[in-house]
Design a protein around this motif. Structure first.
Motif, PDB file in Angstrom:
ATOM      1  N   ILE A 256       0.846  -1.065  -0.017  1.00 27.31           N
ATOM      2  CA  ILE A 256       0.002  -0.151  -0.014  1.00 27.31           C
ATOM      3  C   ILE A 256       0.829   1.067  -0.046  1.00 27.31           C
ATOM      4  O   ILE A 256       0.501   2.237  -0.711  1.00 27.31           O
ATOM      5  CB  ILE A 256      -0.893  -0.090   1.214  1.00 27.31           C
ATOM      6  N   SER A 259       3.518   3.329  -3.468  1.00 27.95           N
ATOM      7  CA  SER A 259       3.389   4.295  -4.561  1.00 27.95           C
ATOM      8  C   SER A 259       2.281   5.211  -4.088  1.00 27.95           C
ATOM      9  O   SER A 259       1.430   4.912  -3.388  1.00 27.95           O
ATOM     10  CB  SER A 259       3.400   3.939  -5.921  1.00 27.95           C
ATOM     11  N   LEU A 261      -0.056   6.157  -6.341  1.00 28.89           N
ATOM     12  CA  LEU A 261      -1.140   5.159  -6.782  1.00 28.89           C
ATOM     13  C   LEU A 261      -1.813   3.936  -6.104  1.00 28.89           C
ATOM     14  O   LEU A 261      -3.221   3.952  -5.732  1.00 28.89           O
ATOM     15  CB  LEU A 261      -0.838   4.748  -8.384  1.00 28.89           C
ATOM     16  N   SER A 262      -0.969   3.449  -5.319  1.00 33.68           N
ATOM     17  CA  SER A 262      -1.317   2.226  -4.364  1.00 33.68           C
ATOM     18  C   SER A 262      -1.891   3.138  -3.175  1.00 33.68           C
ATOM     19  O   SER A 262      -3.014   2.507  -2.620  1.00 33.68           O
ATOM     20  CB  SER A 262      -0.256   1.589  -4.115  1.00 33.68           C
ATOM     21  N   ARG A 263      -1.502   4.175  -2.847  1.00 32.98           N
ATOM     22  CA  ARG A 263      -2.205   4.555  -1.371  1.00 32.98           C
ATOM     23  C   ARG A 263      -3.520   5.355  -1.774  1.00 32.98           C
ATOM     24  O   ARG A 263      -4.419   5.104  -0.979  1.00 32.98           O
ATOM     25  CB  ARG A 263      -1.300   5.877  -0.918  1.00 32.98           C
ATOM     26  N   LEU A 264      -3.565   5.621  -3.052  1.00 34.08           N
ATOM     27  CA  LEU A 264      -4.879   6.242  -3.461  1.00 34.08           C
ATOM     28  C   LEU A 264      -6.001   4.861  -3.687  1.00 34.08           C
ATOM     29  O   LEU A 264      -7.034   5.212  -3.406  1.00 34.08           O
ATOM     30  CB  LEU A 264      -4.687   6.994  -5.130  1.00 34.08           C
ATOM     31  N   GLY A 265      -5.374   3.930  -4.295  1.00 30.89           N
ATOM     32  CA  GLY A 265      -6.356   2.650  -4.219  1.00 30.89           C
ATOM     33  C   GLY A 265      -6.737   2.447  -2.813  1.00 30.89           C
ATOM     34  O   GLY A 265      -8.018   1.982  -2.724  1.00 30.89           O
ATOM     35  N   TYR A 266      -5.825   2.488  -1.812  1.00 33.38           N
ATOM     36  CA  TYR A 266      -6.295   1.991  -0.538  1.00 33.38           C
ATOM     37  C   TYR A 266      -7.386   2.994  -0.096  1.00 33.38           C
ATOM     38  O   TYR A 266      -8.164   2.356   0.564  1.00 33.38           O
ATOM     39  CB  TYR A 266      -5.067   2.190   0.449  1.00 33.38           C
ATOM     40  N   LEU A 268      -9.707   4.304  -1.703  1.00 28.77           N
ATOM     41  CA  LEU A 268     -10.900   4.158  -2.443  1.00 28.77           C
ATOM     42  C   LEU A 268     -11.507   2.612  -1.721  1.00 28.77           C
ATOM     43  O   LEU A 268     -12.813   2.513  -2.000  1.00 28.77           O
ATOM     44  CB  LEU A 268     -10.682   3.865  -4.130  1.00 28.77           C
ATOM     45  N   ALA A 269     -10.682   1.836  -1.393  1.00 28.12           N
ATOM     46  CA  ALA A 269     -11.198   0.325  -1.037  1.00 28.12           C
ATOM     47  C   ALA A 269     -10.784   0.361   0.389  1.00 28.12           C
ATOM     48  O   ALA A 269     -10.751  -0.750   0.747  1.00 28.12           O
ATOM     49  CB  ALA A 269     -10.283  -0.695  -1.921  1.00 28.12           C
ATOM     50  N   LYS A 270     -11.111   1.527   1.169  1.00 25.19           N
ATOM     51  CA  LYS A 270     -10.560   1.275   2.620  1.00 25.19           C
ATOM     52  C   LYS A 270     -11.741   0.536   3.313  1.00 25.19           C
ATOM     53  O   LYS A 270     -11.173  -0.121   4.218  1.00 25.19           O
ATOM     54  CB  LYS A 270     -10.594   2.735   3.300  1.00 25.19           C
TER      55      LYS A 270
END
Length: 356
Positions: A256, A259, A261-266, A268-270
């Motif tokens: 997570i 990067s 992008l991976s933090r942003l994905g986290y 969104l899927a928190k």
């Protein structure tokens, strides 16, 4: 009222974790009453910060705290009569409490529990049972460390003990049971396991649904409600599962944070990650139950935080509320009534050991 005796000095953190955990339990279990055993100069200042808990508790001073690295024999010699661990167990024996909870030294707790409470009349040795999170919900796994090795009779005892726990904690009327083995085929495995399987099939008990052998990967699947094994393999399986959960959580945190992008994905899927974190939290299933004794003792993980210790107390509360000991005794009586040959073989084994 459910009366719960507490060893406040056990574990890595002692009363700093134990007392806040009891406050959590007291909030959601208003009919719980706590008898807290520990060194008053260390427990009282923390207890006084929680007046609601103090009103529904009694503190009993004990001079001795059993060390986490003490050998069981040393704890029995030096800790009896004076230690918080012994006093908490003794409260169950004297019927001052319904269940004992401790995060202390596992070996010492088991040795003192066996010495003080004794095993049930038809039980050779106690077992430690753990609640295991699975894809289907939760299962009971035992033995996870009370002893090394087990014969067929003891494995059958474990099956009956685990079934009683599953009925009491999960509310399942007829739990499914499997014997942990190296394969599901009847020809595989040690002779003790194969003999135990035959005994369970022939017993045809109404209180359990014997499904045969299960493999290690079936535990996490939730293939059965109760998984039975001996303590050596059970403890390895438990520690491996806990370590794997922590390893996976560490990999996930690393991925997570790698990067933007991976933090942003986290983010969104928190919600999904939060649910995953709950599943991977070994503290949520904290509490090893000593089964087969004339009383209920629950062992919390020594490093548990306040939420984890509270989970162990909740487990003890539920087993008292749902009459665990009564269920186990009824199932044992039924098994031995239907299988007099098994009882006779056990008596012969004991007489042979005594003559030797």
């Amino acid at each position: 009222m459910i009366r719960i005796s507490i060893d406040a000095m056990g574990g890595d953190h002692g009363p700093d974790v134990v007392i806040p955990a009891l406050m959590t339990v007291a909030t959601r279990r208003p009919d719980a009453h706590f008898i807290i055993y520990g060194q008053e100069n260390l427990v009282r200042p923390i207890l006084d910060k929680h007046p609601r808990l103090a009103e529904n508790s009694e503190l009993v001073h004990c001079d001795v705290a059993v060390g986490m690295d003490e050998k069981p024999s040393q704890a029995l010699r030096h800790g009896r009569w004076k230690s918080s661990m012994w006093k908490a167990i003794e409260a169950v024996k004297s019927d001052a409490a319904d269940v004992c909870i401790s995060a202390g030294n596992t070996g010492a707790l088991m040795a003192m529990s066996k010495f003080c409470l004794r095993t049930m009349a038809s039980i050779d040795r106690p077992a430690i049972a753990a609640i295991w999170p699975t894809l289907r919900g939760e299962s009971v796994v035992l033995d996870v460390g009370a002893g090394i090795g087990a014969d067929a009779h003891q494995l059958v005892d474990f099956a009956i003990l685990g079934t009683g726990m599953a009925r009491a904690v999960f509310g399942i009327e007829r739990p499914s049971v499997g014997l942990l083995n190296v394969g599901v085929e009847e020809v595989k495995g040690q002779e003790e396991v194969k003999e135990a399987g035959q005994m369970l099939r022939e017993a045809n008990l109404a209180s359990l649904d014997y499904r045969g052998f299960v493999e290690g990967n079936d535990i996490g699947k939730g293939a059965v409600d109760v998984v039975v094994t001996e303590g050596f393999s059970g403890n390895i399986a438990l520690k491996t599962a806990e370590g794997t959960a922590r390893q996976f959580a560490a990999y996930l945190r690393e991925a997570i944070g790698r990067s933007l992008l991976s933090r942003l994905g986290y983010i969104l899927a928190k919600g999904a990650f939060d649910r995953l974190r709950e599943k991977l939290d070994v503290g949520r299933s904290n509490g090893g139950v000593f089964l087969g004794l004339n009383g209920i003792v629950v062992k919390s993980h020594g490093g548990a935080d306040s939420d984890g210790f509270a989970a162990a107390v909740d487990l003890g509360y539920d087993m008292v509320r749902n009459r665990l000991l009564d269920r186990i005794e009824a199932d044992l009586d039924l098994f031995h009534a239907r299988n007099p040959k098994a009882a006779g073989a056990r008596r012969s084994d004991v007489e042979t050991d005594e003559e030797g």
